[in-house]
Design a protein around this motif. Structure first.
Motif, PDB file in Angstrom:
ATOM      1  N   LYS A  17      -6.703   0.684  10.011  1.00  0.00           N
ATOM      2  CA  LYS A  17      -7.799  -0.126   9.453  1.00  0.00           C
ATOM      3  C   LYS A  17      -7.270  -1.385   8.785  1.00  0.00           C
ATOM      4  CE  LYS A  17     -11.604   2.924   8.340  1.00  0.00           C
ATOM      5  NZ  LYS A  17     -11.957   3.954   7.364  1.00  0.00           N
ATOM      6  N   HIS A  18      -6.265  -1.206   7.936  1.00  0.00           N
ATOM      7  CA  HIS A  18      -5.725  -2.364   7.220  1.00  0.00           C
ATOM      8  C   HIS A  18      -5.093  -3.366   8.175  1.00  0.00           C
ATOM      9  CE1 HIS A  18      -6.723  -0.842   3.349  1.00  0.00           C
ATOM     10  NE2 HIS A  18      -5.977   0.243   3.459  1.00  0.00           N
ATOM     11  N   LEU A  19      -4.408  -2.857   9.210  1.00  0.00           N
ATOM     12  CA  LEU A  19      -3.810  -3.768  10.196  1.00  0.00           C
ATOM     13  C   LEU A  19      -4.901  -4.578  10.887  1.00  0.00           C
ATOM     14  CD1 LEU A  19      -1.016  -1.600  11.864  1.00  0.00           C
ATOM     15  CD2 LEU A  19      -0.682  -3.720  10.576  1.00  0.00           C
ATOM     16  N   ASN A  20      -5.974  -3.891  11.265  1.00  0.00           N
ATOM     17  CA  ASN A  20      -7.069  -4.570  11.963  1.00  0.00           C
ATOM     18  C   ASN A  20      -7.712  -5.664  11.116  1.00  0.00           C
ATOM     19  OD1 ASN A  20      -7.530  -3.763  14.702  1.00  0.00           O
ATOM     20  ND2 ASN A  20      -7.914  -1.692  13.937  1.00  0.00           N
ATOM     21  N   LYS A  21      -7.625  -5.525   9.793  1.00  0.00           N
ATOM     22  CA  LYS A  21      -8.231  -6.518   8.897  1.00  0.00           C
ATOM     23  C   LYS A  21      -7.374  -7.774   8.758  1.00  0.00           C
ATOM     24  CE  LYS A  21     -10.703  -3.471   5.808  1.00  0.00           C
ATOM     25  NZ  LYS A  21     -10.437  -2.737   4.569  1.00  0.00           N
ATOM     26  N   ARG A  65       0.812  -1.210   0.000  1.00  0.00           N
ATOM     27  CA  ARG A  65       0.000   0.000   0.000  1.00  0.00           C
ATOM     28  C   ARG A  65       0.849   1.265   0.000  1.00  0.00           C
ATOM     29  NH1 ARG A  65      -5.270  -1.249   0.300  1.00  0.00           N
ATOM     30  NH2 ARG A  65      -5.651  -3.421   0.837  1.00  0.00           N
ATOM     31  N   GLY A  66       2.147   1.086  -0.020  1.00  0.00           N
ATOM     32  CA  GLY A  66       3.021   2.257  -0.152  1.00  0.00           C
ATOM     33  C   GLY A  66       3.282   3.007   1.143  1.00  0.00           C
ATOM     34  N   TYR A  67       3.062   2.357   2.295  1.00  0.00           N
ATOM     35  CA  TYR A  67       3.377   3.002   3.571  1.00  0.00           C
ATOM     36  C   TYR A  67       4.792   2.618   3.982  1.00  0.00           C
ATOM     37  CZ  TYR A  67      -1.746   2.925   3.687  1.00  0.00           C
ATOM     38  OH  TYR A  67      -3.068   3.042   3.366  1.00  0.00           O
ATOM     39  N   ASN A 101      18.360   1.019   2.883  1.00  0.00           N
ATOM     40  CA  ASN A 101      17.144   1.491   3.538  1.00  0.00           C
ATOM     41  C   ASN A 101      16.141   1.938   2.491  1.00  0.00           C
ATOM     42  OD1 ASN A 101      15.347   2.351   5.373  1.00  0.00           O
ATOM     43  ND2 ASN A 101      16.512   4.135   6.059  1.00  0.00           N
ATOM     44  N   GLN A 102      15.684   0.971   1.695  1.00  0.00           N
ATOM     45  CA  GLN A 102      14.750   1.345   0.636  1.00  0.00           C
ATOM     46  C   GLN A 102      13.376   0.773   0.904  1.00  0.00           C
ATOM     47  OE1 GLN A 102      15.488  -1.881  -2.841  1.00  0.00           O
ATOM     48  NE2 GLN A 102      17.053  -0.307  -2.679  1.00  0.00           N
ATOM     49  N   PHE A 103      12.418   1.298   0.191  1.00  0.00           N
ATOM     50  CA  PHE A 103      11.031   0.939   0.396  1.00  0.00           C
ATOM     51  C   PHE A 103      10.809  -0.569   0.205  1.00  0.00           C
ATOM     52  CE2 PHE A 103       6.730   0.350  -1.093  1.00  0.00           C
ATOM     53  CZ  PHE A 103       6.053   0.942  -0.057  1.00  0.00           C
ATOM     54  N   ILE A 158       5.728  -0.418  15.615  1.00  0.00           N
ATOM     55  CA  ILE A 158       6.055   0.076  14.275  1.00  0.00           C
ATOM     56  C   ILE A 158       6.077   1.599  14.314  1.00  0.00           C
ATOM     57  CG2 ILE A 158       5.319   0.141  11.853  1.00  0.00           C
ATOM     58  CD1 ILE A 158       3.769  -2.475  12.385  1.00  0.00           C
ATOM     59  N   VAL A 159       7.163   2.190  13.832  1.00  0.00           N
ATOM     60  CA  VAL A 159       7.210   3.644  13.698  1.00  0.00           C
ATOM     61  C   VAL A 159       7.053   3.977  12.222  1.00  0.00           C
ATOM     62  CG1 VAL A 159       8.564   5.732  14.061  1.00  0.00           C
ATOM     63  CG2 VAL A 159       8.688   3.872  15.713  1.00  0.00           C
ATOM     64  N   THR A 160       6.070   4.814  11.926  1.00  0.00           N
ATOM     65  CA  THR A 160       5.793   5.180  10.545  1.00  0.00           C
ATOM     66  C   THR A 160       5.468   6.669  10.492  1.00  0.00           C
ATOM     67  OG1 THR A 160       4.472   4.604   8.592  1.00  0.00           O
ATOM     68  CG2 THR A 160       3.335   4.546  10.690  1.00  0.00           C
ATOM     69  N   ARG A 161       5.412   7.233   9.299  1.00  0.00           N
ATOM     70  CA  ARG A 161       5.095   8.643   9.151  1.00  0.00           C
ATOM     71  C   ARG A 161       3.855   8.807   8.289  1.00  0.00           C
ATOM     72  NH1 ARG A 161       8.919  12.592  10.371  1.00  0.00           N
ATOM     73  NH2 ARG A 161      10.875  11.617  10.967  1.00  0.00           N
ATOM     74  N   GLY A 162       3.040   9.804   8.607  1.00  0.00           N
ATOM     75  CA  GLY A 162       1.891  10.038   7.746  1.00  0.00           C
ATOM     76  C   GLY A 162       0.956  11.037   8.382  1.00  0.00           C
ATOM     77  N   ASP A 163       0.072  11.616   7.563  1.00  0.00           N
ATOM     78  CA  ASP A 163      -0.949  12.500   8.130  1.00  0.00           C
ATOM     79  C   ASP A 163      -2.036  11.630   8.765  1.00  0.00           C
ATOM     80  OD1 ASP A 163      -2.505  11.565   6.011  1.00  0.00           O
ATOM     81  OD2 ASP A 163      -1.982  13.261   4.751  1.00  0.00           O
TER      82      ASP A 163
END
Lengths: 163, 163
Positions: free
Chosen positions: A63-67, A27-29, B12-14, A49-54
């Motif tokens: 949502k996707h994780l919960n699925k 999904r490109g995250y 460190n790539q996607f 998990i550390v991620t970045r996003g609005d």
């Protein structure tokens, strides 16, 4: 693009990490850091998990994780009172003239000396991003040879649990 | 089926974690713990993977990892002189009558108290498997509410690096 720390309880079954990492990738995250290990109950593992996003992206990730089938519970700890820490192991050159200074820096940061050789130290330090970054910045001019970081482990403050 | 600690340097790539986790899953190799985070060079990450297998399986895992495009270097640290440590955060019930004992146990294990509430402590401890298991075993009868573990971070002893 704020940093978010997401705690995910999963069944400790075969391929669960591939499912979670695959969902992020498909999904490109992006995943900035990840750690996974057993909880007290060996049938359940916790991923941090550390991620970045609005906000919208983080909502989608949740949502996707919960699925995903082996996922038991997803908690976004960002914005709640929580502890967010990491362990780093740092191998630093220990030239004669620098040894005392390295030990002094380690002491200030409550670091633990794990290994000593005639030419190197390995120091363990734990803390949040800023503390670890400051520790590395101080040792860098003395000659860092290797850095290993654990990724974040996060936990809500107080007596409530995310289990 | 011996436990092996494998250190993997990756670009460190996607999607790199999905590739690595997917390889383990597709070929039927289990991952006991994994941690991934940036090294000193932000374009390179280090994964520490703990897995189990006989020598043949570990050789296959190493081969397959080496074939993955974003993988730079694979080192099986098992059988070499190395440090192998983990960080655990433990939330423990802090009933009035147990508080002094919890603090005493934490002190013996050089644990750090990260959070205190009227009914709970969060304690950070670092060490090898045995130390963390012993710490958890001592606190368990007092009431553990939550455990978060980082997975292993490993590093060769002495001045040599795996970079």
């Amino acid at each position: 693009m704020r940093k978010h720390t997401i705690s995910v309880l999963v069944e400790n079954q075969f391929g669960v990490l591939a499912k979670v990492a695959g969902m992020f990738s498909a999904r490109g995250y992006n995943i900035e850091s990840l750690s996974v290990a057993e909880t007290l109950d060996p049938t359940i593992s916790r991923m941090t998990i550390v991620t970045r996003g609005d906000d919208q992206i983080i909502e989608q990730i949740t949502k996707h994780l919960n699925k995903l089938v082996p996922v038991i519970k997803v908690s976004d700890l960002t914005g709640t009172a929580h502890i967010d820490r990491e362990m780093a192991l740092i191998k630093v050159e220990a030239k004669e003239k620098n040894r005392a200074e390295i030990l002094r820096i380690a002491e200030i940061f409550r670091g633990k000396i794990l290994d000593v050789s005639p030419t190197s130290f390995v120091i363990e330090v734990t803390g949040d991003d800023e503390k670890i970054a400051a520790f590395i910045a101080l040792l860098k001019p003395l000659g860092i040879k290797e850095v290993g970081r654990s990724g974040k482990v996060a936990m809500g403050r107080g007596s409530k649990t995310t289990d």
